[in-house]
Write a protein that holds these residues in place. Structure first.
Motif, short mmCIF file in Angstrom:
data_model
loop_
_atom_site.label_atom_id
_atom_site.label_comp_id
_atom_site.label_asym_id
_atom_site.label_seq_id
_atom_site.Cartn_x
_atom_site.Cartn_y
_atom_site.Cartn_z
N VAL A 41 46.87 18.36 21.31
CA VAL A 41 47.82 18.43 20.20
C VAL A 41 49.22 18.11 20.72
CG1 VAL A 41 48.92 19.99 18.53
CG2 VAL A 41 46.45 20.09 18.90
N PHE A 42 49.92 17.19 20.05
CA PHE A 42 51.21 16.71 20.50
C PHE A 42 52.18 16.66 19.31
CE2 PHE A 42 53.41 12.68 22.43
CZ PHE A 42 54.49 13.45 22.84
N PRO A 43 52.84 17.80 19.00
CA PRO A 43 53.74 17.86 17.84
C PRO A 43 55.10 17.22 18.11
CG PRO A 43 53.68 19.97 18.95
CD PRO A 43 52.70 19.09 19.67
N THR A 44 55.80 16.89 17.04
CA THR A 44 57.10 16.24 17.16
C THR A 44 58.20 17.23 17.55
OG1 THR A 44 57.54 16.55 14.78
CG2 THR A 44 56.51 14.47 15.47
N CYS A 45 59.38 16.67 17.85
CA CYS A 45 60.53 17.45 18.28
C CYS A 45 61.69 17.22 17.31
CB CYS A 45 60.95 17.06 19.69
SG CYS A 45 61.50 15.34 19.83
N TYR A 46 62.85 17.77 17.64
CA TYR A 46 64.04 17.54 16.82
C TYR A 46 64.47 16.08 16.97
CZ TYR A 46 68.22 18.77 14.22
OH TYR A 46 69.17 18.88 13.23
N GLY A 47 64.66 15.40 15.85
CA GLY A 47 65.01 13.99 15.90
C GLY A 47 63.84 13.08 16.18
N GLY A 48 62.63 13.66 16.23
CA GLY A 48 61.44 12.87 16.55
C GLY A 48 60.56 12.65 15.33
N ARG A 49 59.94 11.50 15.29
CA ARG A 49 58.99 11.19 14.23
C ARG A 49 57.68 10.72 14.85
NH1 ARG A 49 63.79 8.84 11.33
NH2 ARG A 49 64.31 10.34 9.69
N LEU A 50 56.67 10.63 14.03
CA LEU A 50 55.33 10.34 14.55
C LEU A 50 55.26 9.01 15.29
CD1 LEU A 50 53.21 11.64 11.53
CD2 LEU A 50 53.34 12.67 13.82
N ASP A 51 55.98 8.01 14.81
CA ASP A 51 55.91 6.71 15.49
C ASP A 51 56.64 6.71 16.82
OD1 ASP A 51 58.54 6.69 14.66
OD2 ASP A 51 58.38 4.88 13.44
N GLY A 52 57.36 7.80 17.12
CA GLY A 52 58.04 7.91 18.40
C GLY A 52 57.25 8.65 19.46
N GLN A 53 56.04 9.11 19.12
CA GLN A 53 55.22 9.86 20.07
C GLN A 53 54.48 8.95 21.05
OE1 GLN A 53 56.71 12.72 19.39
NE2 GLN A 53 54.87 13.97 19.26
N ASP A 54 54.51 7.67 20.78
CA ASP A 54 53.72 6.73 21.59
C ASP A 54 54.18 6.63 23.04
OD1 ASP A 54 52.35 6.24 19.30
OD2 ASP A 54 53.22 4.29 18.90
N TYR A 55 55.37 7.13 23.34
CA TYR A 55 55.86 7.01 24.71
C TYR A 55 54.98 7.78 25.71
CZ TYR A 55 57.92 11.74 24.68
OH TYR A 55 58.13 13.10 24.63
N MET A 56 54.16 8.69 25.23
CA MET A 56 53.28 9.44 26.12
C MET A 56 51.81 9.10 25.93
SD MET A 56 54.83 13.29 26.55
CE MET A 56 53.69 13.59 27.88
N ILE A 57 51.50 8.21 24.99
CA ILE A 57 50.11 7.96 24.63
C ILE A 57 49.69 6.55 25.01
CG2 ILE A 57 48.44 7.87 22.74
CD1 ILE A 57 50.26 9.84 21.22
N GLY A 58 48.64 6.43 25.80
CA GLY A 58 48.12 5.13 26.22
C GLY A 58 47.24 5.30 27.44
N SER A 59 46.43 4.32 27.72
CA SER A 59 45.51 4.44 28.85
C SER A 59 46.23 4.52 30.19
CB SER A 59 44.55 3.23 28.86
OG SER A 59 45.28 2.01 28.94
N ASP A 60 47.47 4.03 30.24
CA ASP A 60 48.25 4.09 31.48
C ASP A 60 49.37 5.13 31.40
OD1 ASP A 60 49.64 2.74 29.51
OD2 ASP A 60 50.57 1.31 30.90
N LYS A 61 49.29 6.00 30.40
CA LYS A 61 50.35 6.99 30.19
C LYS A 61 49.80 8.41 30.38
CE LYS A 61 52.84 3.88 27.10
NZ LYS A 61 53.44 3.70 25.75
N ALA A 62 50.64 9.40 30.11
CA ALA A 62 50.25 10.79 30.37
C ALA A 62 49.03 11.22 29.55
CB ALA A 62 51.43 11.71 30.08
#
Length: 340
Positions: A41-62
């Protein structure tokens, strides 16, 4: 946003929150990967939206969607889930009720269990307000959450953190165009002021001393940076949304969870957490300082560990702001997720 991660909406119907009841509460969310894999589960933060969560999601990411079923969830008042800006009369605008972290966690739990059929969460991870939600999950649902990762967050919003937030809040609410939240056009004066007051708190002093705000020549001056990054960054937000979400942040405290094992006692609340945590503050964070994280980890009895991000980027170190910090963070997160 990657293919297959379109925003979906779960309708709760009547949903009680701290400040009243929402007649048709909605939680926005995205999913990545197969539901047959362990759920993160990866919820958003202040000033964050769902399309901004991708910075941590990917086969080469966290967070690797080929190994995990990743669910990102939008906070109430973030403009995607139920918010002052998208809720009809009589709960629109400044009449939207106060919402707590616990309200958000209960809503997210409903999405996971009723809509997605999740029986257990392998890990909750989040940055900033997302990191505070990560702390809440094993308190609100202790037998549902195995691990949690709090990045630049805390189990309780400190008095100093609350005080910092009063600055941008006052700048917005005192502006000539805010009109007590009853504005009919965007209160640009107030929102621009909000961003400028907030900006200095987001980075470490050394970052400014090293002219980090010029971004290697991208910006010509401090004012250029403030207008492009901090005024423009918040101009896509609704003023009332910013304030309700800020109040959620200010009132964060896991010992306030109704029926929690440590209800009313912060020390006991931390000691009662069964899920193992990875707590990752930034060395130079001005409002979630590492000293607070050191104290919280010392009070937990579950093998949780502290890993400080060695960065001059302040709070922004945990939010995908630069490659060096993300490389460090990714390695630590992957190691923790891989441990038994």
């Amino acid at each position: 946003m990657p293919a297959g991660a379109e925003i979906q909406y779960y309708h709760h119907g009547r949903f009680r929150v701290a400040g009243g009841t929402l007649p048709d509460a909605v939680t926005a969310y995205c999913t990545y990967g197969s539901p047959e894999n362990p759920c993160i589960v990866f919820p958003t933060c202040y000033g964050g939206r769902l399309d901004g969560q991708d910075y941590m999601i990917g086969s080469d990411k966290a967070l690797d969607p080929t190994k995990y079923f990743i669910v990102t969830l939008a906070l109430f008042s973030g403009g995607e889930s139920s918010s002052p800006s998208n809720t009809p009369v009589p709960y629109n605008g400044p009449y939207f009720p106060e919402v707590t972290y616990e309200d958000n966690i209960r809503a997210q739990y409903a999405v996971l269990t009723k809509q997605l059929g999740i029986q257990k969460v392998f890990c909750v991870i989040g940055f900033s307000m997302g990191g505070q939600q990560a702390y809440y999950w094993p308190v609100v649902y202790p037998d549902f959450t195995e691990k949690f990762i709090s990045i630049c967050g805390s189990a309780r919003t400190s008095p100093h953190n609350q005080c910092f937030l009063e600055g941008p809040k006052a700048a917005l609410m005192s502006s000539s165009d805010f009109q007590n939240g009853l504005y009919t056009t965007q209160p640009q004066i107030g929102i621009r002021a909000f961003g400028r007051v907030y900006s200095a708190w987001a980075y470490g002093q050394a970052w400014f001393r090293n002219y980090g705000h010029l971004h290697g020549g991208k910006y010509a001056s401090l004012d250029d940076f403030l207008r492009a990054e901090w005024e423009d960054g918040f101009l896509s937000w609704d003023g009332n949304d910013l304030l309700v979400l800020l109040r959620t942040w200010q009132t964060g405290d896991i010992s306030k969870v109704a029926g929690g094992s440590g209800a009313g006692n912060f020390t006991n609340a931390l000691a009662s957490i069964k899920a193992r945590g990875l707590i990752m503050p930034s060395k130079t964070d001005l409002y979630f300082p590492p000293e607070d994280s050191e104290n919280e980890v010392s009070l937990m009895k579950n093998g949780s560990r502290l890993v400080v991000i060695p960065s001059v980027w302040g709070h922004m170190a945990g939010g995908g702001s630069n490659e060096e910090d993300m490389t460090f963070l990714t390695a630590e997160v992957k190691k923790f997720l891989g441990e038994n």
